[in-house]
Design a protein around this motif. Structure first.
Motif, mmCIF file in Angstrom:
data_model
loop_
_atom_site.group_PDB
_atom_site.id
_atom_site.type_symbol
_atom_site.label_atom_id
_atom_site.label_comp_id
_atom_site.label_asym_id
_atom_site.label_seq_id
_atom_site.Cartn_x
_atom_site.Cartn_y
_atom_site.Cartn_z
ATOM 1 N N ARG A 33 18.648 7.713 -5.002
ATOM 2 C CA ARG A 33 19.384 7.279 -3.831
ATOM 3 C C ARG A 33 20.479 8.460 -4.163
ATOM 4 N NH1 ARG A 33 17.372 5.756 0.628
ATOM 5 N NH2 ARG A 33 18.869 6.124 2.285
ATOM 6 N N HIS A 34 21.155 7.994 -4.952
ATOM 7 C CA HIS A 34 22.295 8.373 -4.430
ATOM 8 C C HIS A 34 22.764 10.613 -4.679
ATOM 9 C CE1 HIS A 34 27.098 9.362 -5.583
ATOM 10 N NE2 HIS A 34 26.564 9.418 -7.237
ATOM 11 N N LEU A 35 21.698 10.366 -6.307
ATOM 12 C CA LEU A 35 21.263 11.814 -6.235
ATOM 13 C C LEU A 35 20.823 12.833 -5.169
ATOM 14 C CD1 LEU A 35 20.312 11.671 -10.379
ATOM 15 C CD2 LEU A 35 22.667 11.807 -9.241
ATOM 16 N N GLY A 36 19.510 12.083 -4.000
ATOM 17 C CA GLY A 36 19.450 12.851 -3.170
ATOM 18 C C GLY A 36 18.035 12.457 -3.479
ATOM 19 N N VAL A 37 16.966 12.379 -2.514
ATOM 20 C CA VAL A 37 15.964 12.753 -2.999
ATOM 21 C C VAL A 37 14.586 13.637 -2.761
ATOM 22 C CG1 VAL A 37 15.336 9.823 -3.604
ATOM 23 C CG2 VAL A 37 15.237 10.803 -1.087
ATOM 24 N N GLU A 38 15.574 13.827 -1.690
ATOM 25 C CA GLU A 38 14.982 15.462 -0.723
ATOM 26 C C GLU A 38 14.772 16.339 -1.606
ATOM 27 O OE1 GLU A 38 13.110 14.993 2.016
ATOM 28 O OE2 GLU A 38 14.325 12.728 2.310
ATOM 29 N N GLU A 39 13.398 16.925 -1.298
ATOM 30 C CA GLU A 39 13.350 18.104 -2.262
ATOM 31 C C GLU A 39 14.383 19.094 -2.232
ATOM 32 O OE1 GLU A 39 9.483 21.544 -2.382
ATOM 33 O OE2 GLU A 39 9.938 19.894 -0.588
ATOM 34 N N GLY A 40 14.788 19.492 -3.808
ATOM 35 C CA GLY A 40 15.976 20.853 -3.533
ATOM 36 C C GLY A 40 17.057 19.570 -4.706
ATOM 37 N N GLN A 41 16.795 18.495 -4.419
ATOM 38 C CA GLN A 41 17.644 17.364 -4.668
ATOM 39 C C GLN A 41 18.120 17.261 -6.060
ATOM 40 O OE1 GLN A 41 18.283 14.197 -1.314
ATOM 41 N NE2 GLN A 41 20.397 15.884 -0.359
ATOM 42 N N ALA A 42 19.315 16.706 -6.820
ATOM 43 C CA ALA A 42 18.919 15.658 -8.013
ATOM 44 C C ALA A 42 18.162 15.014 -8.486
ATOM 45 C CB ALA A 42 20.077 15.951 -8.755
ATOM 46 N N GLY A 43 18.446 13.739 -7.543
ATOM 47 C CA GLY A 43 17.386 12.937 -7.633
ATOM 48 C C GLY A 43 16.085 13.178 -7.183
ATOM 49 N N HIS A 44 15.223 14.257 -6.427
ATOM 50 C CA HIS A 44 13.581 14.410 -6.760
ATOM 51 C C HIS A 44 12.932 13.622 -7.180
ATOM 52 C CE1 HIS A 44 10.522 15.253 -3.622
ATOM 53 N NE2 HIS A 44 10.788 16.577 -4.684
ATOM 54 N N GLY A 45 13.046 14.731 -8.364
ATOM 55 C CA GLY A 45 11.955 14.104 -9.555
ATOM 56 C C GLY A 45 12.103 12.694 -10.084
ATOM 57 N N LEU A 46 13.406 12.030 -10.014
ATOM 58 C CA LEU A 46 13.399 10.286 -10.482
ATOM 59 C C LEU A 46 12.486 9.927 -9.631
ATOM 60 C CD1 LEU A 46 13.984 8.288 -12.241
ATOM 61 C CD2 LEU A 46 15.947 8.400 -11.427
ATOM 62 N N SER A 47 12.767 10.084 -8.234
ATOM 63 C CA SER A 47 11.579 9.936 -7.252
ATOM 64 C C SER A 47 10.560 9.776 -6.829
ATOM 65 C CB SER A 47 12.547 10.134 -5.950
ATOM 66 O OG SER A 47 12.318 9.835 -4.600
ATOM 67 N N GLN A 48 10.003 11.396 -7.265
ATOM 68 C CA GLN A 48 8.623 11.212 -7.621
ATOM 69 C C GLN A 48 8.234 10.812 -8.685
ATOM 70 O OE1 GLN A 48 7.646 12.622 -3.992
ATOM 71 N NE2 GLN A 48 6.835 14.528 -5.390
ATOM 72 N N GLY A 49 8.849 10.794 -9.891
ATOM 73 C CA GLY A 49 8.310 9.959 -10.569
ATOM 74 C C GLY A 49 8.095 7.930 -10.552
#
Length: 450
Positions: A33-49
């Motif tokens: 959530r801190h990195l950003g979960v939207e597509e293109g944001q740094a945390g998107h891959g972690l959120s998807q995983g």
């Protein structure tokens, strides 16, 4: 075997591993959530995983539900020959389903009137929207009659990427099919013995596979809890704080006051009950699915709480679709009052009685369409309140759903335990030895069976 696990210490405990999974999931979810979960944001891959790990785990549990329910209920029907009070068990089960729902909805109404969640809110009226699915009183009848021998339904959705067909199963229909099959096998006499023997063998195989999947719970917990924290966080609670407080306070009263009081009234130690049901509560909280938790709920009801398998195999699957004190009693009561207060619609005594009626009877009416939103739409439509009010609450529904499902699965284990105690068939030695370690309970159950 159980002794060897006990020597493993706390770190080897199944319950500890699940709690550790929740802690890891919380950390990863906050990071995403801190990195950003939207597509293109740094945390998107972690959120998807996290989302993939959690959804795959729930899918593994759900795929075992149809064979587990069918084989377990057919086996229980065959074993009911050994129980002299089968009819009394059924009626007592339905009675306690209704009683606990009545208590829960009364608490929900009281908190809704006391805390005034529809008045003490800053949510914007523009958030209102009509839900895509709605409950209907015809759902109970259509849900009872199987559409095919497997209780499976197919639905097709069309999007820009093309048409997608998904399969789903109706647990209530599978229960009906299983009951009819089991009774027919009994009536067939000796000719059905090979079938019953095969069914018993299949049940043993399904239970072994189930245990392999259950062992993945700590990993699934990381994905489920981490995804919930990363995607939803707690930001929306600010606007609906009074509503969330009313719901969670109601859930807490049912879980920590009503259930222990019922256990004490029946001569059962509440601490032992919660120790036994704890694995199902944990999984229900993170998975937000009574159906997905069903295999674990049924396992702890038999192995940790001492409810005979012949009875638990009927009561727990039935409860997973019709016994929902969180989703079908507390939540729709508080939410209906919230919507009425938000739109300035006065409610009278007859309206509150309708809320009680819908909560006690309506959970069966929505068994074919699972979800608290469906139950809420049934309540609002019965009261004549605007269905658009559902949209006001959707922002925090996942956060509320964790608590609701934990209470649901606890109640689904509580009622069979109470009924078994009242009918004199509860194994009190197993109940009083409940440790909260599902692996140890399963090992002990295997040793007793051997």
């Amino acid at each position: 075997m159980a002794q060897a696990r006990r020597r493993g210490g706390v770190l080897a405990s199944f319950g500890f591993q699940v709690m550790a999974g929740m802690a890891v999931g919380l950390g990863l979810g906050l990071l995403a959530r801190h990195l950003g979960v939207e597509e293109g944001q740094a945390g998107h891959g972690l959120s998807q995983g996290l989302s993939l790990a959690g959804s795959m785990f729930v899918q593994l549990l759900k795929v075992l539900v149809p064979p587990l329910v069918f084989t377990a209920i057919v086996a229980s029907i065959a074993n009911l020959r050994e129980l002299q009070n089968a009819a009394a068990l059924v009626w007592r089960t339905l009675f306690w389903f209704a009683v606990t729902a009545l208590i829960a909805v009364s608490i929900g109404i009281g908190l809704g009137l006391l805390l005034q969640p529809g008045v003490n809110t800053s949510v914007a009226a523009t958030a209102a929207q009509t839900p895509h699915t709605a409950g209907s009183w015809l759902d109970f009848l259509t849900g009872l009659v199987p559409s095919n021998v497997l209780g499976i339904a197919a639905s097709t959705s069309v999007s820009d990427g093309g048409a997608t067909t998904t399969l789903s199963f109706n647990v209530l229909q599978i229960v009906v099919i299983s009951l009819v099959t089991g009774i027919a096998a009994l009536k067939s006499g000796a000719a059905a013995e090979p079938f019953l023997a095969f069914n018993a063998s299949a049940l043993a195989v399904v239970r072994k596979i189930l245990w392999w999947v259950i062992r993945l719970t700590p990993i699934g917990t990381i994905g489920l809890f981490g995804n919930a924290v990363g995607r939803y966080g707690w930001d929306a609670l600010a606007q609906l704080g009074a509503f969330a407080l009313a719901v969670y306070l109601g859930l807490g009263l049912v879980l920590l006051v009503v259930y222990p009081s019922l256990l004490l009234a029946n001569g059962l130690n509440p601490m032992r009950f919660f120790a036994g049901v704890w694995p199902a509560m944990q999984l229900g909280f993170v998975s937000r699915s009574s159906i997905g938790t069903l295999p674990v709920t049924q396992t702890v009801t038999e192995s940790a709480l001492g409810v005979p398998r012949a009875y638990a195999a009927f009561a727990v699957p039935l409860g997973s679709t019709t016994k929902m004190d969180g989703c079908a009693a507390i939540y729709p009561a508080v939410a209906a009052i919230f919507v009425a207060q938000f739109y300035g619609v006065p409610l009278h005594l007859t309206d509150y009685l309708l809320i009680v009626f819908v909560s006690v009877i309506g959970s069966a009416a929505t068994a074919g369409l699972t979800g608290a939103v469906v139950m809420l739409t049934l309540t609002l439509s019965t009261l004549g309140l605007p269905l658009e009010g559902v949209g006001l609450l959707l922002a925090i529904d996942p956060i509320l759903d964790m608590g609701r499902t934990a209470v649901n699965v606890t109640g689904q284990a509580l009622v069979p335990t109470l009924v078994a105690k009242q009918e004199g068939i509860l194994d009190t030695a197993v109940y009083n030895a409940a440790s909260g370690d599902l692996e140890a309970e399963m090992a002990s159950a295997s040793e007793r069976a051997a």
